[in-house]
Design an enzyme around this catalytic site. Structure first.
Site, PDB file in Angstrom:
ATOM      1  N   GLU A 124     -19.821  70.752  47.638  1.00 43.86           N
ATOM      2  CA  GLU A 124     -20.406  72.069  47.875  1.00 43.86           C
ATOM      3  C   GLU A 124     -20.708  72.694  46.518  1.00 43.86           C
ATOM      4  OE1 GLU A 124     -18.881  74.148  51.116  1.00 43.86           O
ATOM      5  OE2 GLU A 124     -19.527  76.124  50.436  1.00 43.86           O
ATOM      6  N   ARG A 125     -21.962  73.096  46.343  1.00 38.23           N
ATOM      7  CA  ARG A 125     -22.421  73.689  45.075  1.00 38.23           C
ATOM      8  C   ARG A 125     -22.245  72.735  43.898  1.00 38.23           C
ATOM      9  NH1 ARG A 125     -25.121  76.920  48.174  1.00 38.23           N
ATOM     10  NH2 ARG A 125     -23.822  78.237  49.481  1.00 38.23           N
ATOM     11  N   ASN A 181     -13.454  75.041  51.674  1.00 37.99           N
ATOM     12  CA  ASN A 181     -13.880  74.965  53.077  1.00 37.99           C
ATOM     13  C   ASN A 181     -13.374  73.634  53.614  1.00 37.99           C
ATOM     14  OD1 ASN A 181     -15.386  77.434  53.109  1.00 37.99           O
ATOM     15  ND2 ASN A 181     -16.931  76.388  51.882  1.00 37.99           N
ATOM     16  N   LYS A 214      -8.326  79.214  51.767  1.00 37.03           N
ATOM     17  CA  LYS A 214      -9.409  80.170  52.030  1.00 37.03           C
ATOM     18  C   LYS A 214      -9.286  80.546  53.500  1.00 37.03           C
ATOM     19  CE  LYS A 214     -14.502  80.443  52.201  1.00 37.03           C
ATOM     20  NZ  LYS A 214     -15.775  79.831  51.743  1.00 37.03           N
ATOM     21  N   GLU A 266     -15.775  83.749  55.404  1.00 38.98           N
ATOM     22  CA  GLU A 266     -16.951  82.943  55.735  1.00 38.98           C
ATOM     23  C   GLU A 266     -16.644  81.940  56.858  1.00 38.98           C
ATOM     24  OE1 GLU A 266     -18.155  81.489  51.838  1.00 38.98           O
ATOM     25  OE2 GLU A 266     -19.320  83.311  51.504  1.00 38.98           O
ATOM     26  N   ARG A 308     -19.779  95.249  50.435  1.00 38.38           N
ATOM     27  CA  ARG A 308     -19.062  94.004  50.186  1.00 38.38           C
ATOM     28  C   ARG A 308     -18.227  94.069  48.903  1.00 38.38           C
ATOM     29  NH1 ARG A 308     -21.735  87.959  49.908  1.00 38.38           N
ATOM     30  NH2 ARG A 308     -20.193  87.032  48.512  1.00 38.38           N
ATOM     31  N   LYS A 317     -11.707  86.143  42.480  1.00 43.85           N
ATOM     32  CA  LYS A 317     -12.949  85.870  41.756  1.00 43.85           C
ATOM     33  C   LYS A 317     -13.154  86.923  40.675  1.00 43.85           C
ATOM     34  CE  LYS A 317     -15.502  83.287  45.234  1.00 43.85           C
ATOM     35  NZ  LYS A 317     -16.796  82.924  45.833  1.00 43.85           N
ATOM     36  N   ASP A 349     -19.893  87.643  43.941  1.00 37.57           N
ATOM     37  CA  ASP A 349     -19.809  86.191  44.035  1.00 37.57           C
ATOM     38  C   ASP A 349     -20.481  85.490  42.847  1.00 37.57           C
ATOM     39  OD1 ASP A 349     -19.302  83.690  44.972  1.00 37.57           O
ATOM     40  OD2 ASP A 349     -20.668  83.770  46.677  1.00 37.57           O
ATOM     41  N   GLU A 386     -10.224  83.612  39.112  1.00 38.32           N
ATOM     42  CA  GLU A 386     -11.078  82.487  39.511  1.00 38.32           C
ATOM     43  C   GLU A 386     -12.464  82.614  38.886  1.00 38.32           C
ATOM     44  OE1 GLU A 386     -11.242  81.306  43.750  1.00 38.32           O
ATOM     45  OE2 GLU A 386     -13.382  80.895  43.510  1.00 38.32           O
ATOM     46  N   GLU A 391     -23.777  77.629  40.226  1.00 37.58           N
ATOM     47  CA  GLU A 391     -24.440  77.967  41.492  1.00 37.58           C
ATOM     48  C   GLU A 391     -25.555  78.998  41.325  1.00 37.58           C
ATOM     49  OE1 GLU A 391     -21.741  79.303  44.546  1.00 37.58           O
ATOM     50  OE2 GLU A 391     -23.365  79.737  45.958  1.00 37.58           O
ATOM     51  N   GLU A 412     -30.065  85.568  31.907  1.00 37.60           N
ATOM     52  CA  GLU A 412     -30.047  86.898  32.525  1.00 37.60           C
ATOM     53  C   GLU A 412     -31.395  87.604  32.337  1.00 37.60           C
ATOM     54  OE1 GLU A 412     -27.288  89.697  30.760  1.00 37.60           O
ATOM     55  OE2 GLU A 412     -27.101  90.794  32.650  1.00 37.60           O
TER      56      GLU A 412
HETATM   57  C1  GCU Z   1     -19.852  81.177  47.631  1.00 33.18           C
HETATM   58  C2  GCU Z   1     -20.496  79.835  47.810  1.00 33.18           C
HETATM   59  C3  GCU Z   1     -19.879  79.070  48.937  1.00 33.18           C
HETATM   60  C4  GCU Z   1     -18.364  79.016  48.757  1.00 33.18           C
HETATM   61  C5  GCU Z   1     -17.823  80.402  48.615  1.00 33.18           C
HETATM   62  C6  GCU Z   1     -16.339  80.441  48.276  1.00 33.18           C
HETATM   63  O1  GCU Z   1     -20.193  82.020  48.698  1.00 33.18           O
HETATM   64  O2  GCU Z   1     -21.876  80.001  48.004  1.00 33.18           O
HETATM   65  O3  GCU Z   1     -20.433  77.783  48.934  1.00 33.18           O
HETATM   66  O4  GCU Z   1     -17.771  78.375  49.824  1.00 33.18           O
HETATM   67  O5  GCU Z   1     -18.475  81.056  47.560  1.00 33.18           O
HETATM   68  O6  GCU Z   1     -16.031  80.700  47.122  1.00 33.18           O
HETATM   69  O7  GCU Z   1     -15.516  80.214  49.136  1.00 33.18           O
END
Ligand code: GCU
Length: 687
Positions: free
Chosen positions: A167-168, A210, A290, A294, A344, A368, A373, A395, A401, A519
């Site tokens: 992922e990413r 995830n 997590k 999401e 958010r 984070k 994000d 984090e 990304e 930037e």
């Molecule tokens: C971002 C990212 C996701 C990831 C999420 C996270 O939203 O796009 O791919 O799962 O961060 O940090 O959990």
């Protein structure tokens, strides 16, 4: 593998300076150890291979002091061996269990260079540190260096899925998993462990936060033996292995009907799971979770708090010294874009501040860096300085990304320095994030840093070879957040390419300015996003404007930005300590680079530079592209100075970046020109 970047900063090219090589070789050709080399076996072999690469000598290893020759004396202190006699009491007491000493002194005509730790791990760090000194042509004569890491936990997070995807991820597939199995290419895992150890990383989470169907089974007998083999490789290099776990494991793999953290059966299941894991991996690090984020399951389903959820797991791991790392990335991802009250940015603080002090001692909250994000620019999360009675981890995201996906050069160390140095004012001046996360400000037992890695199975690990500098820089900041961006960059360039001043200066300039350049041609003044939905690459100003993710810029024909003030906006600014809140609340005091994050501003607002807001947007976007042209020219001037393979590879990426930065420039400028009807004062081409 040499020329393509596989070895990263451990490439060990022969030092260019022959005289210096001679000089170092006088002592580096002899290594003196004690009689029992077992606990120092890896340190010794790393030292030998490093010296061989850097100096071209095959060092002789002896088990007693050579009468008259110079040498390196290597060992673990406090074992009643010769090495103890070289280190004074007041020096030993300064060396923590991950620390080391490097000390050079003369006796007669010989020079002894002592490298020692109080543990095998500390010794390994000492060896890699000595090699770094050689690689960067430092003066060793008379050196006395005692180092301990600033942060206890120095963590790498992988977002690797068990099917091999990441992922990413922008550097190929997973090095750990392929086709729902753990990899058999353990040689590559060992090379990875060496790289991480060489920069002081001591913890790794090998799977994505995830946790899907198959990943949930990583903690079952289907996979645990293979996971244990990976843990063994990392253990040799002082790195503890962790897993991301599914909060609803009791349902997914445990055959229970609930994951309620207060249910006795659920608690019992996790305790037995811990017994099973630790029987195979006695030093298992723990779980990264997590939850309620999401669409991932979590305690909210059962009307329980995140403290209830984390503490339940913590209780199961506690007898083994395991940790629960609980992420604070919890927000409403089903927001209506018409809703201007929900913000958010407020979510992490609103969710977790009320729980401060309720977590068990072996729980850490992983926060984070910013409230949204990993955008190119965000303020620091107000949880830092807010939370006092809870262990915390910062984090960061190494994988790019939102910062060019390793197609663009975007060196993040300068950004991370700003985050670490940010003064929360929580206990008066000088309550910086970097101090808070060590645990020292509020006497927290645990703390440190975690970051989502940018590595994959591409031969050069990071896709864009220069993105290795982000991996390197992150780890060095974990070890010592006081190192300057300039110093870290200098090390990386010398270790990776060469010590030729032309190379060192040119690459340093390229790296150090690249975040600001990125930037300049992307989203302005802290507003963020403006990317294509889902994959997040490339410009799309309204891509997220009418979506449910809580990521809006609120531009109309008169102005742009989100009012997050207490006075007239969402109130987010008020989550900071009052001295900081006052600055963000006031549009005249708010740092300009964050202006649109905190305020909705008219396009004709005059910035400190004298430019109007709209003219600033045009100017920075034209400038950003010009800066990419300069980046390319700088790199081109190194033709013949860098291995042909890497030279061409980076050149190709820079060509792509140049094209894509023009796309960003033109989409953003055109959007605002059409929205406002205001022309560029300099009459440049806008479509
Ligand atoms: C971002 C990212 C996701 C990831 C999420 C996270 O939203 O796009 O791919 O799962 O961060 O940090 O959990």
């Amino acid at each position: 593998y040499g020329a393509n970047g596989y070895n990263c900063w451990l490439g060990y090219h022969l030092l260019e300076n022959g005289e210096l090589r001679e000089n170092y070789s006088q002592w580096a050709s002899n290594i003196v150890i004690s009689k029992e080399p077992d606990e120092i076996k890896i340190a010794l072999s790393e030292l030998k291979s490093g010296i061989n690469g850097i100096l071209g000598v095959d060092a002789v290893v002896v088990t007693r002091e050579p009468e008259q020759s110079s040498c390196i004396a290597l060992g673990v202190l406090g074992r009643g061996q010769n090495i103890d006699s070289y280190v004074k009491y007041d020096e030993v007491v300064q060396i923590g269990n991950e620390g080391f000493i490097i000390k050079a002194f003369k006796t007669g005509n010989s020079e002894i260079v002592v490298v020692a730790g109080t543990t095998t791990k500390g010794l390994l760090y000492g060896v890699f540190s000595l090699l770094r000194l050689l690689q960067t042509e430092a003066t060793i004569s008379g050196i006395l260096k005692i180092e301990n890491p600033a942060n206890q936990l120095r963590i790498i997070n992988h977002w690797d899925n068990i099917d091999g995807s990441i992922e990413r991820g922008y550097a190929g597939k997973s090095i750990f998993f392929t086709d729902n199995k753990v990899t058999e290419d353990l040689g590559r895992i060992k090379d990875y462990a060496r790289l991480l150890c060489s920069v002081g990383i001591n913890s790794i989470v090998i799977n994505n936060v995830n946790v899907h169907k198959y990943e949930s089974m990583l903690i079952t007998d289907k996979y645990l033996n293979d996971v244990a083999s990976l843990a063994q490789i990392f253990r040799d290099y002082g790195i503890k292995l962790y897993l991301s776990a599914n909060f609803a494991s009791t349902i997914e793999i445990g055959g229970l009907a609930t994951a309620d953290p207060l249910d006795p059966q659920v608690r019992k299941w996790w305790k037995e799971k811990a017994d099973e894991i630790y029987s195979l991996i006695p030093d298992f690090g723990g779980f990264l979770i997590k939850a309620d984020s999401e669409f991932r399951p979590g305690p909210f389903t059962y009307g329980r708090t995140h403290a209830d959820g984390a503490n339940m797991l913590a209780e199961a791991l506690e007898p083994y010294g395991g940790l629960v790392i609980w992420r604070c990335f919890v927000y409403n991802c089903m927001q209506d874009w018409r809703d201007r009250i929900t913000d958010r940015a407020r979510a992490a603080y609103d969710n977790f501040m009320p729980l401060d002090g309720l977590f068990r001692e072996n729980v850490l909250l992983q926060i984070k860096n910013g409230p949204m994000d990993f955008q190119v620019r965000e303020p620091v999360s107000p949880l830092f300085g807010g939370l006092q009675k809870t262990n915390q981890l910062l984090e960061l995201q190494i994988t790019q990304e939102y910062t060019g996906q390793q197609k663009h050069l975007c060196y993040l160390v300068p950004m991370w320095k700003e985050i670490l140095d940010f003064d929360t004012m929580a206990k008066g001046r000088n309550t910086s994030v970097k101090k808070i996360i060590t645990g020292s400000v509020f006497n927290n037992k645990l703390g440190g840093m975690a970051a989502v890695t940018n590595i994959g199975n591409d031969l050069n690990w990071t896709g864009h070879q220069m993105a290795q500098s982000n991996t390197y820089g992150y780890a060095r900041l974990c070890w010592n957040p006081d190192l300057s961006a300039e110093k870290i960059t200098d090390e990386w360039v010398r270790m990776t390419y060469s010590n030729y001043e032309k190379v060192v200066n040119t690459v340093k300039e390229m790296l150090l300015g690249s975040w600001r350049t990125y930037e300049n041609y992307t989203s302005p003044l802290g507003i963020g996003w403006m990317v294509n939905p889902n994959h997040h690459y490339g410009p799309n100003v309204d891509g997220y404007e009418y979506d449910k993710w809580g990521t809006y810029h609120r531009a109309d024909h008169k102005g742009i930005g989100v009012d997050r003030t207490v006075k007239s906006g969402t109130g987010y600014a008020g989550q900071y300590h009052k001295d900081v809140a006052g600055i963000y609340e006031d549009m005249d005091k708010c740092p300009e680079e964050l202006l649109l994050f905190f305020h909705h501003m008219p396009y004709d607002y005059i910035l400190k530079s004298g430019e109007t807001l709209i003219q600033y947007i045009y100017n920075t976007h034209f400038k950003g592209v010009e800066e990419v042209e300069e980046l390319r020219n700088k790199w081109f001037s190194l033709k013949g100075w860098i291995s042909e393979e890497i030279f061409l590879h980076v050149l190709e990426r820079l060509d792509g970046q140049l094209e894509h930065s023009k796309e960003w420039r033109d989409v953003i400028n055109t959007y605002f020109y059409r929205k406002t009807g205001i022309s560029d004062e300099l009459g440049r081409k806008i479509y």
